[in-house]
Design a protein around this motif. Sequence first.
Motif, short mmCIF file in Angstrom:
data_model
loop_
_atom_site.label_atom_id
_atom_site.label_comp_id
_atom_site.label_asym_id
_atom_site.label_seq_id
_atom_site.Cartn_x
_atom_site.Cartn_y
_atom_site.Cartn_z
N ASP A 147 0.83 -1.20 0.00
CA ASP A 147 0.00 0.00 0.00
C ASP A 147 0.87 1.26 0.00
O ASP A 147 0.61 2.22 -0.72
CB ASP A 147 -0.92 0.01 1.22
N SER A 148 1.91 1.25 0.84
CA SER A 148 2.78 2.43 0.96
C SER A 148 3.51 2.70 -0.34
O SER A 148 3.64 3.86 -0.77
CB SER A 148 3.79 2.22 2.10
N VAL A 194 0.73 4.03 -2.89
CA VAL A 194 0.18 5.34 -2.52
C VAL A 194 1.28 6.40 -2.51
O VAL A 194 1.01 7.58 -2.78
CB VAL A 194 -0.52 5.25 -1.15
N GLN A 242 -0.84 12.17 0.68
CA GLN A 242 -1.53 10.88 0.63
C GLN A 242 -0.77 9.83 1.43
O GLN A 242 -1.38 9.03 2.16
CB GLN A 242 -1.69 10.41 -0.82
N LEU A 284 -2.02 7.82 4.72
CA LEU A 284 -1.99 6.36 4.80
C LEU A 284 -1.27 5.91 6.07
O LEU A 284 -1.73 4.99 6.76
CB LEU A 284 -1.30 5.79 3.57
N TYR A 341 -9.18 6.81 3.97
CA TYR A 341 -8.60 5.46 4.01
C TYR A 341 -9.13 4.69 5.22
O TYR A 341 -9.48 3.50 5.11
CB TYR A 341 -7.07 5.54 4.07
N ILE A 382 -6.23 7.25 -3.12
CA ILE A 382 -6.04 6.55 -1.86
C ILE A 382 -7.27 5.71 -1.50
O ILE A 382 -7.16 4.67 -0.84
CB ILE A 382 -5.70 7.53 -0.72
N SER A 399 -6.79 2.30 -2.86
CA SER A 399 -5.91 1.47 -2.04
C SER A 399 -6.68 0.84 -0.89
O SER A 399 -6.51 -0.34 -0.58
CB SER A 399 -4.75 2.32 -1.50
#
Length: 446
Positions: free
Chosen positions: A40-41, A44, A51, A55, A138, A194, A197
Amino acid sequence: MPQAPAPVRPDVRRHDREIIALAVPAFGALVAEPLFLMADSAIVGHLGTSQLAGLGIAAALLTTAVSVFVFLAYATTAAVARRVGAGDLPAAIRQGMDGIWLALILGAVVTAAVLATAPLLTQAFGASATAAPYATTYLRISALGIPAMLTVLAATGVLRGLQDTRTPLYVAIGGFIANAALNVALVYGAGLGIAGSAWGTVLAQCAMAAVYLTVVVRGARRHGASLRPDAAGIRACARAGAPLLVRTLSLRAILMIATAVAARLGDTDIAAHQVVLSLWNLLAFALDAIAIAGQAIIGRHLGAGDTAGARAACRRMVQWGIASGVVLGVLVVAGRPAFIPLFTSDPAVRDALLPALLVVAVGQPVAGVVFVLDGVLMGAGDGSYLARAMLVVLAVFAPAALLVPGLGGGLTALWWAMTLMMAARLVTLWLRARSGRWIVTGAVRG
């Protein structure tokens, strides 16, 4: 003339085979889970700094909301393994279903709470004005996947109790691949940013939960176990898990105190602390894999009334813990030149890292025994003692850590306090293991 080495006893070989068969897949599954966040990191991060910051905040909140319920896996493993040892597979699966129903109930409650308080939570966590909207988005979407996440925990415990750690490994790998693919497709392909994600993670977690439920339901039908919720069984699962919840919260408090103290030491030390903590967590996964094997093996022996087998397995796993700790400690020392540049090029941070990593390396043999004995007592269903012991450890660690800034200590001193914490855990767990009071046989711990 030198004597030939003594042959390895068959029971030792058997314990070794069991530990390896359970621990290796368990380690793979444990490592796969953090890769969700890493994927994810990475995805994103290309959207922008705000963003990525959003996250980070949302993921920390979500991880905390889910990790405090890890008892769903631990307590279920021990309870199911006892039934397996007693030779009652239908009751074992029925016990597991009670844990899954509890996970669904808790998941619904936590989801409702997070949806209602998401903006307040992100604000309380210090989100900036630019990052807060992304964090809230998120968090709210990801909260919809919390019931699935908790179901995965409980179902993982069912399979571990059934002495199956391979299926959780395969599911974790499949989930990671699906999560990465969905994130790319939804973030960039569908242009959801985001939010894409978050939806990717929710869908991947729901798919994992569906696979687990399929496996458990098939087992229930094969052995004639009921799938309906049983109020008494769910309450029993909650009572068994409550002490482990106290233990988990105490451990989380220890980690939060350590991070807060590091922050007071300055930007250099907090940056170095995060690197050391990430390595410490990775090492913990390796040692926790042996603890998971311990939960399943000890529970099965006690369920079968085999106290001698439980003691022998405990001794052998302690030996594994010590050996693993020594190996990991040596790897930390030897790997420092390659490990540190991956995280920082700042000379000041590197200087703070070097002695702190040495402290972590020295403490690994202690950590090895701690994780093993923790797993043994969990497998025995000795949650009440684990809760009391962790509260004692928290009481020992907190003043030692909080004194570090006042006494002019730096990051190395803080990690010596962390080593003191692990030593305190070792003492409390070793005393219990030696006493034998954890050995309670039967399909259900009385």
